[in-house]
Write a protein that holds these residues in place. Structure first.
Motif, short mmCIF file in Angstrom:
data_model
loop_
_atom_site.label_atom_id
_atom_site.label_comp_id
_atom_site.label_asym_id
_atom_site.label_seq_id
_atom_site.Cartn_x
_atom_site.Cartn_y
_atom_site.Cartn_z
N PHE A 328 0.86 -1.18 0.00
CA PHE A 328 0.00 0.00 0.00
C PHE A 328 0.90 1.23 0.00
CE2 PHE A 328 -2.66 -3.39 1.54
CZ PHE A 328 -3.88 -3.13 0.93
N MET A 329 0.85 1.97 -1.11
CA MET A 329 1.83 3.02 -1.38
C MET A 329 1.37 4.40 -0.96
SD MET A 329 4.06 1.01 -2.61
CE MET A 329 5.28 2.17 -3.18
N GLY A 330 0.13 4.54 -0.54
CA GLY A 330 -0.35 5.83 -0.07
C GLY A 330 -0.84 6.75 -1.18
N VAL A 331 -1.37 7.91 -0.76
CA VAL A 331 -1.91 8.90 -1.70
C VAL A 331 -0.78 9.81 -2.17
CG1 VAL A 331 -3.56 10.78 -1.97
CG2 VAL A 331 -4.13 8.83 -0.51
N LEU A 332 -0.70 10.01 -3.47
CA LEU A 332 0.37 10.82 -4.07
C LEU A 332 -0.22 12.04 -4.76
CD1 LEU A 332 2.44 7.94 -5.73
CD2 LEU A 332 2.71 8.89 -3.43
N ASP A 333 0.64 13.04 -5.00
CA ASP A 333 0.21 14.19 -5.79
C ASP A 333 0.33 13.86 -7.28
OD1 ASP A 333 2.94 14.28 -6.33
OD2 ASP A 333 3.30 16.09 -5.14
N ASP A 334 0.04 14.84 -8.15
CA ASP A 334 0.03 14.58 -9.60
C ASP A 334 1.38 14.05 -10.08
OD1 ASP A 334 -2.49 15.69 -9.44
OD2 ASP A 334 -1.88 17.63 -10.22
N ALA A 335 2.46 14.72 -9.68
CA ALA A 335 3.80 14.29 -10.13
C ALA A 335 4.13 12.92 -9.58
CB ALA A 335 4.84 15.32 -9.69
N GLY A 336 3.73 12.63 -8.35
CA GLY A 336 4.00 11.34 -7.75
C GLY A 336 3.29 10.21 -8.47
N PHE A 337 2.03 10.45 -8.88
CA PHE A 337 1.29 9.44 -9.64
C PHE A 337 2.01 9.12 -10.95
CE2 PHE A 337 -3.32 8.22 -8.79
CZ PHE A 337 -3.09 8.08 -7.43
N ALA A 338 2.47 10.14 -11.64
CA ALA A 338 3.14 9.92 -12.92
C ALA A 338 4.43 9.13 -12.72
CB ALA A 338 3.44 11.26 -13.59
N ARG A 339 5.22 9.47 -11.68
CA ARG A 339 6.45 8.71 -11.40
C ARG A 339 6.12 7.27 -11.04
NH1 ARG A 339 7.73 13.23 -8.37
NH2 ARG A 339 7.39 12.04 -6.44
N ALA A 340 5.04 7.08 -10.29
CA ALA A 340 4.66 5.73 -9.89
C ALA A 340 4.30 4.89 -11.10
CB ALA A 340 3.48 5.80 -8.91
N MET A 341 3.57 5.46 -12.04
CA MET A 341 3.22 4.71 -13.25
C MET A 341 4.46 4.35 -14.05
SD MET A 341 -0.29 6.58 -14.49
CE MET A 341 -1.84 6.27 -13.61
N ALA A 342 5.44 5.23 -14.02
CA ALA A 342 6.66 5.01 -14.80
C ALA A 342 7.44 3.79 -14.32
CB ALA A 342 7.55 6.25 -14.75
N ILE A 343 7.33 3.43 -13.04
CA ILE A 343 8.12 2.30 -12.53
C ILE A 343 7.37 0.98 -12.65
CG2 ILE A 343 9.32 3.82 -10.90
CD1 ILE A 343 7.65 2.37 -8.68
N CYS A 344 6.09 1.01 -13.02
CA CYS A 344 5.29 -0.21 -13.07
C CYS A 344 5.50 -0.95 -14.40
CB CYS A 344 3.80 0.10 -12.90
SG CYS A 344 3.37 0.66 -11.24
N ASP A 345 5.55 -2.27 -14.32
CA ASP A 345 5.58 -3.08 -15.54
C ASP A 345 4.21 -3.12 -16.20
OD1 ASP A 345 8.39 -4.36 -15.48
OD2 ASP A 345 7.63 -4.70 -13.45
N THR A 346 3.16 -3.11 -15.39
CA THR A 346 1.79 -3.12 -15.90
C THR A 346 0.92 -2.25 -15.01
OG1 THR A 346 2.07 -5.42 -16.65
CG2 THR A 346 -0.18 -4.58 -16.53
N VAL A 347 0.08 -1.43 -15.62
CA VAL A 347 -0.94 -0.68 -14.88
C VAL A 347 -2.27 -1.40 -15.09
CG1 VAL A 347 -2.25 1.47 -14.74
CG2 VAL A 347 0.24 1.53 -15.01
N VAL A 348 -2.91 -1.78 -13.99
CA VAL A 348 -4.16 -2.53 -14.04
C VAL A 348 -5.31 -1.64 -13.58
CG1 VAL A 348 -5.45 -4.45 -13.04
CG2 VAL A 348 -3.08 -4.79 -13.75
N MET A 349 -6.38 -1.62 -14.36
CA MET A 349 -7.58 -0.83 -14.05
C MET A 349 -8.76 -1.81 -13.97
SD MET A 349 -6.22 2.21 -14.04
CE MET A 349 -7.68 3.19 -13.93
N PRO A 350 -9.02 -2.40 -12.81
CA PRO A 350 -10.04 -3.47 -12.70
C PRO A 350 -11.42 -2.97 -12.31
CG PRO A 350 -8.73 -3.42 -10.70
CD PRO A 350 -8.25 -2.27 -11.56
N TYR A 351 -11.81 -1.80 -12.81
CA TYR A 351 -13.04 -1.13 -12.36
C TYR A 351 -14.29 -1.98 -12.64
CZ TYR A 351 -10.55 3.35 -11.87
OH TYR A 351 -9.71 4.36 -11.48
#
Length: 444
Positions: A328-351
């Motif tokens: 559980f990585m916590g709530v990030l600001d706009d820049a933090g979200f973008a950096r977080a996506m950059a390190i992921c191998d896959t972004v999953v949206m299971p809505y």
């Protein structure tokens, strides 16, 4: 004699939106201001959510004055854009419509960017209510019935208000997908309708973020091996996000796969004296996090196990405890979200399917050039029409298919590729729609 050249004055644009908030609409407005500032004089009026969403009578009166103060400033602008999420204007239909009416009346010319599209003639949600009753959740069934009636009433009155505005002044509507644009134009009969998907960062900006983003920027990940496969989910914790589907899928993936939950409980969902948010507790329970065999037997039934003979065993950690693999990585600001996506191998949206028309998280992931695996909701299918073959889909809730998608080879490498709908085309649309009328240019 050479006549002096007259430089056209820049359009003065007011944007009314949440702004100083950790929410998707505020994040989009911050990105939009950045996109438009080179072309227009942009002023953002921040909708104070403390005032506007308060149930207390005295604060409600202050909220009305807050909107009236904004309305008094609007005649100084050429155009007013309202980033419309109904709930940001109030808790009830009456307050929402009253405050929206003040803003529409005061604006010299107005555009509406819809973040929620309410449909008329939806009536009572019998299907949703029936499903809730089948799961022995009568409170959800009642909420579905009341919510359907409320949304239908709000939709009818809001669209009537916009029609009256359209007859008196320039009104331009902006949707985030083609289906909603057709609804506004062909079903509801509005004349000036445009559409464009949410856009946050350009390909060049995403590459600059990727160049500096590192896993070690996040302390929770520093102990992981370099070859760990990172699966990211993003957004405030809410049942409609379907994060439990990702938890189930993780159980079917090899041990080197880790699930990163970037987000937390929404500030509006924090309850007094609540030991833990119900949905967060559900995620921990689904992942067997920190649970012994005995804990799970208590929750799901012993299934014939002789507790006396197996006392030592039932006190052990559950063999399916995913605690070491869920972060559980916590709530990030706009820049933090973008950096977080950059390190992921896959972004999953299971809505889940809840009638949502857009999602800032999936739009940012596509902007960032991420590999995106998403549930087959109507909103995501509409988004895929702008970006053919860029989203890998799985059926809602099918965690086996999700696991198989994650394990398969990505369809393509999207890093650094500028998509046909991007921040530049988004800015071009807004500039075109908000060009100051010639009379206004000449009169000031």
């Amino acid at each position: 004699m050479d006549l002096p050249q007259i430089t056209p004055r820049r359009t003065r644009l007011a944007i009314i939106s949440t702004f100083d908030e950790l929410c998707g609409i505020a994040g989009y407005t911050r990105a939009l201001e950045k996109q438009l500032s080179p072309h227009m004089d942009v002023t953002v009026f921040d909708l104070d959510q403390f005032l506007l969403r308060s149930p207390h009578r005295r604060v409600r009166q202050q909220a009305d004055r807050h909107i009236q103060d904004i309305a008094r400033a609007l005649p100084a602008f050429d155009f007013v854009n309202i980033q419309l999420e109904y709930g940001t204007l109030g808790l009830t239909a009456e307050r929402i419509l009253r405050r929206l009416g003040w803003l529409l009346d005061a604006a010299p010319a107005v555009s509406i960017t819809f973040h929620t599209m309410l449909e008329v003639n939806t009536g009572l949600r019998w299907g949703e209510a029936g499903a809730a009753l089948a799961r022995l959740l009568p409170h959800r069934a009642v909420a579905a019935m009341v919510g359907g009636f409320r949304d239908d009433l709000l939709a009818r009155r809001a669209y009537a208000l916009l029609r009256r505005t359209e007859r008196r002044k320039t009104l331009r509507l902006i949707a985030h997908n083609r289906r909603d644009a057709r609804l506004l134009r062909e079903v509801l009969g509005f004349g000036d309708v445009s559409h464009h998907p949410l856009s946050f960062v350009s390909a060049a900006e995403s590459e600059a973020i990727r160049a500096v983003a590192r896993r070690h920027d996040f302390p929770q990940l520093r102990h992981l091996p370099e070859d760990a496969k990172l699966i990211g989910t993003f957004g405030f914790l809410s049942p409609y996000k379907g994060f439990e589907t990702a938890v189930h899928a993780l159980r079917l993936l090899p041990p080197d796969h880790h699930l990163l939950v970037f987000g937390g409980v929404h500030p509006q969902a924090i309850k007094r004296y609540a030991a833990i948010d119900p949905y967060l507790e559900q995620l921990l329970r689904e992942g067997r996090v920190g649970r012994s065999v005995l804990d799970v037997l208590r929750e799901e039934g012993a299934g014939g196990l002789r507790l006396e003979a197996d006392a030592a065993r039932v006190m052990e950690a559950h063999p399916q405890d995913l605690g070491p693999r869920i972060h559980f990585m916590g709530v990030l600001d706009d820049a933090g979200f973008a950096r977080a996506m950059a390190i992921c191998d896959t972004v999953v949206m299971p809505y889940l399917e809840v009638g949502q028309t857009s999602s800032g998280a999936i739009a940012l992931a596509l902007n960032m050039g991420c590999r995106v695996v998403a549930s087959r909701t109507r909103a995501f299918l509409q988004l895929a029409r702008y970006f053919p073959d860029e989203i890998e889909f799985f059926d809602i809730g099918n965690y086996a298919e999700l696991a198989q998608r994650v394990m398969a080879e990505p369809m393509r490498d999207r890093r650094g590729v500028e998509m046909p709908f991007n921040t530049r085309t988004n800015a071009e649309m807004y500039v075109r729609l908000h060009a100051a009328p010639a009379a206004a240019q000449a009169g000031r």
